[in-house]
Design a protein around this motif. Structure first.
Motif, PDB file in Angstrom:
ATOM      1  N   THR A  85       0.831  -1.208   0.000  1.00 37.55           N
ATOM      2  CA  THR A  85       0.000   0.000   0.000  1.00 37.55           C
ATOM      3  C   THR A  85       0.863   1.254   0.000  1.00 37.55           C
ATOM      4  OG1 THR A  85      -1.810  -1.115   1.157  1.00 37.55           O
ATOM      5  CG2 THR A  85      -1.765   1.293   1.261  1.00 37.55           C
ATOM      6  N   PHE A  86       1.901   1.262   0.847  1.00 33.56           N
ATOM      7  CA  PHE A  86       2.769   2.445   0.914  1.00 33.56           C
ATOM      8  C   PHE A  86       3.569   2.613  -0.378  1.00 33.56           C
ATOM      9  CE2 PHE A  86       6.814   4.526   1.794  1.00 33.56           C
ATOM     10  CZ  PHE A  86       6.360   5.735   2.318  1.00 33.56           C
ATOM     11  N   CYS A  87       4.162   1.534  -0.861  1.00 32.65           N
ATOM     12  CA  CYS A  87       4.989   1.619  -2.073  1.00 32.65           C
ATOM     13  C   CYS A  87       4.167   2.056  -3.278  1.00 32.65           C
ATOM     14  CB  CYS A  87       5.680   0.285  -2.341  1.00 32.65           C
ATOM     15  SG  CYS A  87       6.953  -0.130  -1.131  1.00 32.65           S
ATOM     16  N   ASP A  88       2.951   1.544  -3.400  1.00 30.26           N
ATOM     17  CA  ASP A  88       2.074   1.962  -4.503  1.00 30.26           C
ATOM     18  C   ASP A  88       1.746   3.449  -4.400  1.00 30.26           C
ATOM     19  OD1 ASP A  88       1.952  -0.397  -5.886  1.00 30.26           O
ATOM     20  OD2 ASP A  88       0.061  -1.066  -5.008  1.00 30.26           O
ATOM     21  N   ALA A  89       1.453   3.902  -3.181  1.00 31.82           N
ATOM     22  CA  ALA A  89       1.116   5.317  -2.989  1.00 31.82           C
ATOM     23  C   ALA A  89       2.302   6.218  -3.321  1.00 31.82           C
ATOM     24  CB  ALA A  89       0.653   5.551  -1.546  1.00 31.82           C
ATOM     25  N   LEU A  90       3.500   5.828  -2.901  1.00 27.82           N
ATOM     26  CA  LEU A  90       4.688   6.627  -3.169  1.00 27.82           C
ATOM     27  C   LEU A  90       5.034   6.600  -4.660  1.00 27.82           C
ATOM     28  CD1 LEU A  90       6.944   8.371  -2.019  1.00 27.82           C
ATOM     29  CD2 LEU A  90       8.259   6.278  -1.560  1.00 27.82           C
ATOM     30  N   ARG A  91       4.875   5.443  -5.294  1.00 24.28           N
ATOM     31  CA  ARG A  91       5.136   5.342  -6.735  1.00 24.28           C
ATOM     32  C   ARG A  91       4.202   6.249  -7.525  1.00 24.28           C
ATOM     33  NH1 ARG A  91       2.208   3.133 -10.156  1.00 24.28           N
ATOM     34  NH2 ARG A  91       1.118   1.788  -8.657  1.00 24.28           N
ATOM     35  N   ARG A  92       2.926   6.224  -7.171  1.00 20.47           N
ATOM     36  CA  ARG A  92       1.974   7.082  -7.883  1.00 20.47           C
ATOM     37  C   ARG A  92       2.306   8.560  -7.689  1.00 20.47           C
ATOM     38  NH1 ARG A  92      -1.828   3.071  -6.079  1.00 20.47           N
ATOM     39  NH2 ARG A  92      -2.191   4.296  -4.195  1.00 20.47           N
ATOM     40  N   LEU A  93       2.868   8.882  -6.548  1.00 21.87           N
ATOM     41  CA  LEU A  93       3.165  10.281  -6.226  1.00 21.87           C
ATOM     42  C   LEU A  93       4.403  10.789  -6.951  1.00 21.87           C
ATOM     43  CD1 LEU A  93       2.299  12.692  -4.450  1.00 21.87           C
ATOM     44  CD2 LEU A  93       3.817  11.800  -2.667  1.00 21.87           C
ATOM     45  N   VAL A  94       5.501  10.007  -6.932  1.00 23.99           N
ATOM     46  CA  VAL A  94       6.778  10.520  -7.445  1.00 23.99           C
ATOM     47  C   VAL A  94       7.289   9.794  -8.682  1.00 23.99           C
ATOM     48  CG1 VAL A  94       7.481  11.343  -5.177  1.00 23.99           C
ATOM     49  CG2 VAL A  94       8.173   9.043  -5.903  1.00 23.99           C
ATOM     50  N   GLY A  95       6.699   8.641  -9.005  1.00 20.63           N
ATOM     51  CA  GLY A  95       7.163   7.882 -10.162  1.00 20.63           C
ATOM     52  C   GLY A  95       8.074   6.727  -9.769  1.00 20.63           C
ATOM     53  N   TRP A  96       8.044   5.672 -10.571  1.00 19.57           N
ATOM     54  CA  TRP A  96       8.805   4.456 -10.276  1.00 19.57           C
ATOM     55  C   TRP A  96      10.304   4.705 -10.218  1.00 19.57           C
ATOM     56  CZ3 TRP A  96       8.889  -0.105  -8.238  1.00 19.57           C
ATOM     57  CH2 TRP A  96       9.874  -1.022  -8.596  1.00 19.57           C
ATOM     58  N   GLN A  97      10.824   5.513 -11.119  1.00 25.80           N
ATOM     59  CA  GLN A  97      12.267   5.695 -11.178  1.00 25.80           C
ATOM     60  C   GLN A  97      12.835   6.350  -9.918  1.00 25.80           C
ATOM     61  OE1 GLN A  97      14.223   4.284 -13.361  1.00 25.80           O
ATOM     62  NE2 GLN A  97      12.387   3.452 -14.348  1.00 25.80           N
ATOM     63  N   GLN A  98      12.004   7.019  -9.148  1.00 25.97           N
ATOM     64  CA  GLN A  98      12.471   7.655  -7.920  1.00 25.97           C
ATOM     65  C   GLN A  98      12.645   6.654  -6.779  1.00 25.97           C
ATOM     66  OE1 GLN A  98      13.478  10.797  -7.785  1.00 25.97           O
ATOM     67  NE2 GLN A  98      12.923  11.020  -9.948  1.00 25.97           N
ATOM     68  N   ILE A  99      12.062   5.468  -6.904  1.00 27.43           N
ATOM     69  CA  ILE A  99      12.104   4.525  -5.784  1.00 27.43           C
ATOM     70  C   ILE A  99      12.646   3.156  -6.164  1.00 27.43           C
ATOM     71  CG2 ILE A  99      10.177   5.688  -4.640  1.00 27.43           C
ATOM     72  CD1 ILE A  99       8.375   3.366  -5.547  1.00 27.43           C
ATOM     73  N   CYS A 100      12.813   2.875  -7.469  1.00 24.73           N
ATOM     74  CA  CYS A 100      13.145   1.504  -7.884  1.00 24.73           C
ATOM     75  C   CYS A 100      14.476   1.029  -7.305  1.00 24.73           C
ATOM     76  CB  CYS A 100      13.138   1.386  -9.402  1.00 24.73           C
ATOM     77  SG  CYS A 100      14.344   2.414 -10.257  1.00 24.73           S
ATOM     78  N   TYR A 101      15.491   1.884  -7.321  1.00 18.93           N
ATOM     79  CA  TYR A 101      16.812   1.449  -6.856  1.00 18.93           C
ATOM     80  C   TYR A 101      16.760   1.055  -5.388  1.00 18.93           C
ATOM     81  CZ  TYR A 101      21.700   1.560  -5.441  1.00 18.93           C
ATOM     82  OH  TYR A 101      22.933   1.232  -4.918  1.00 18.93           O
TER      83      TYR A 101
END
Length: 466
Positions: A85-101
């Motif tokens: 739930t948290f990861c999906d919310a953060l991904r939608r907010l900032v984009g996948w490339q900001q969190i993938c690494y």
């Protein structure tokens, strides 16, 4: 109590990874985590790096907020739903490339590093080393929810990441398979479960089809060669791609009762080729083919089941099929060529050769040539091109295109004289090859007298433009 001065780059955000981070700053970070979950946090892409702001406006790096959230979760009884739930919310907010690494680093630390013995890479080109389950690992030490989260990250790499991130997907699935093979088997059979049931599997009088978002595959088996069958196949493809959760790089595995291929020499003889070679024979389906192509075409995305040397952007075979049908579809062809990855894609050269052999060089086909030249590192000429251009209509069309060269250049290059010359030299090479060198002297010398003036004007250097 006021917060201390921001210590990020250019005072843009707060750092929270240091042991001596101010406690009030950490309280704001925790509030930011809650705001992300509540949907009240905001992102800011206006400068580098991207930051995420709490509801109160306190800025942090998305990666550090993610780390703070993840590394405080228990590894025994891992809260899978809360993490997703948290990861999906953060991904939608900032984009996948900001969190993938940082997500992949977490998996490599908490799963790969704890459960496996990590070997050495066999060579420089291996993305990941070989991993085997640690002989000291006890089954009760393996947390199934953490493995489920590993599968979640693996799927995200395919769905939201660049095409090369599928290597990470395969690696993570291989790790989970060694510990819980049924978990990966379930994903192979059913995907993540996010796709509607009618999309996951479909069976009609004319075809059977399935789509798997976890492994980025679409399978279609045609039972007949009717208009209805191929209409259903195209509708199904479009419905799958309209699902926002389905990966943009994927495989299409098609089987039909008749093996025919597009009349383009050198194209891979795959099912996707057969599908559009057959479907394009029905004029009633041409708009459906275009619909699929428009949905499928994405820069830096690929059909996953084609070899590297024959790599192709999704939508490629649909565009090729329509392009050979005539000028009505050439605007689509130009849009496709503009999206091609010019550093890796070259399959379009085979199509362009077939198109110009069929339709020759005319005022209508000339834009395709110019877009084609810019779609790859070097468009080589077909041996027939010198003869196909050697007529009054074609030479005049080429000269007219030269006079409007800026129309074919990206906006940022329209005033760049070097870009003008580079494009024009590419066009000349695409028609005459080595004969275009040295100002086309060989071409001009052997040209009929009535056309020498045209050839001379064609090979003249690009005039300086203000």
């Amino acid at each position: 109590m006021s917060l201390p001065k921001r210590d990020g780059v250019n005072g843009r955000y707060y750092l929270i990874h240091k042991p001596d981070t101010d406690l009030e700053v950490l309280e704001h970070a925790d509030q930011c985590i809650q705001d992300i979950l509540d949907g009240t946090a905001r992102e800011n892409h206006s400068d580098y790096p991207v930051v995420v702001r709490s509801k109160g406006g306190t800025p942090f790096l998305p990666s550090q907020i993610l780390d703070r959230f993840l590394f405080r979760l228990p590894l025994k009884g891992f809260p899978y739903k809360e993490a997703v739930t948290f990861c999906d919310a953060l991904r939608r907010l900032v984009g996948w490339q900001q969190i993938c690494y940082h997500l992949t680093q977490y998996i490599e630390t908490q799963v790969q590093g704890r459960y496996f013995i990590v070997g050495e890479k066999e060579d420089f080109f291996m993305a990941y080393p070989s991993c085997v389950v640690s002989p000291e690992l006890r089954q009760e030490e393996v947390d199934e929810s953490l493995l489920r989260f590993t599968c979640y990250v693996a799927v995200c790499c395919t769905v939201y990441g660049a095409s090369y991130e599928s290597v990470t997907t395969e690696h993570y699935f291989s790790l989970v398979s060694q510990l819980r093979p049924d978990m990966v088997k379930k994903l192979k059979n059913n995907g993540t479960g996010k796709l509607p049931k009618d999309i996951q599997r479909r069976k009609t009088e004319h075809l059977t089809a399935s789509a798997n978002d976890a492994f980025a595959t679409i399978r279609i088996t045609a039972k007949d060669n009717t208009l209805e069958c191929y209409g259903e196949a195209l509708d199904y493809l479009c419905e799958v791609l309209e699902q926002t959760e389905f990966p943009r790089s994927y495989s299409v595995e098609f089987r039909g009762p008749e093996k025919i291929y597009l009349p383009i020499q050198g194209l891979p003889k795959k099912g996707i080729n057969q599908l559009f070679a057959r479907a394009v024979q029905y004029p009633e389906l041409h708009t459906s083919i275009e619909r699929y192509a428009r949905l499928a075409m994405r820069e830096f995305e690929w059909y996953n089941n084609l070899s590297d040397e024959q790599c192709a952007m999704p939508g490629t075979f649909a565009v090729f099929a329509l392009g050979l049908e005539g000028p009505a579809w050439w605007p689509l062809v130009c849009d496709y060529l503009d999206l091609c990855d010019d550093e890796h894609s070259s399959l379009q050269e085979k199509f362009l050769h077939a198109l110009f052999k069929k339709y020759c060089f005319t005022a209508r086909s000339m834009p395709v040539l110019f877009h084609g030249v810019q779609s790859m590192q070097e468009l080589k000429p077909a041996k027939e091109f010198r003869a196909l251009i050697a007529n009054e209509e074609s030479l005049d069309a080429l000269l007219d295109a030269k006079a409007h060269l800026e129309d074919y250049l990206p906006a940022k290059e329209k005033r760049d004289k070097k870009a003008w010359d580079y494009l024009w030299q590419g066009v000349l090479w695409a028609i005459w090859g080595k004969a275009a060198e040295n100002g086309g002297s060989k071409v001009i010398k052997t040209a009929p007298e009535k056309w020498k003036e045209r050839y001379t004007e064609i090979f003249q250097p690009i005039a300086n433009k203000k």
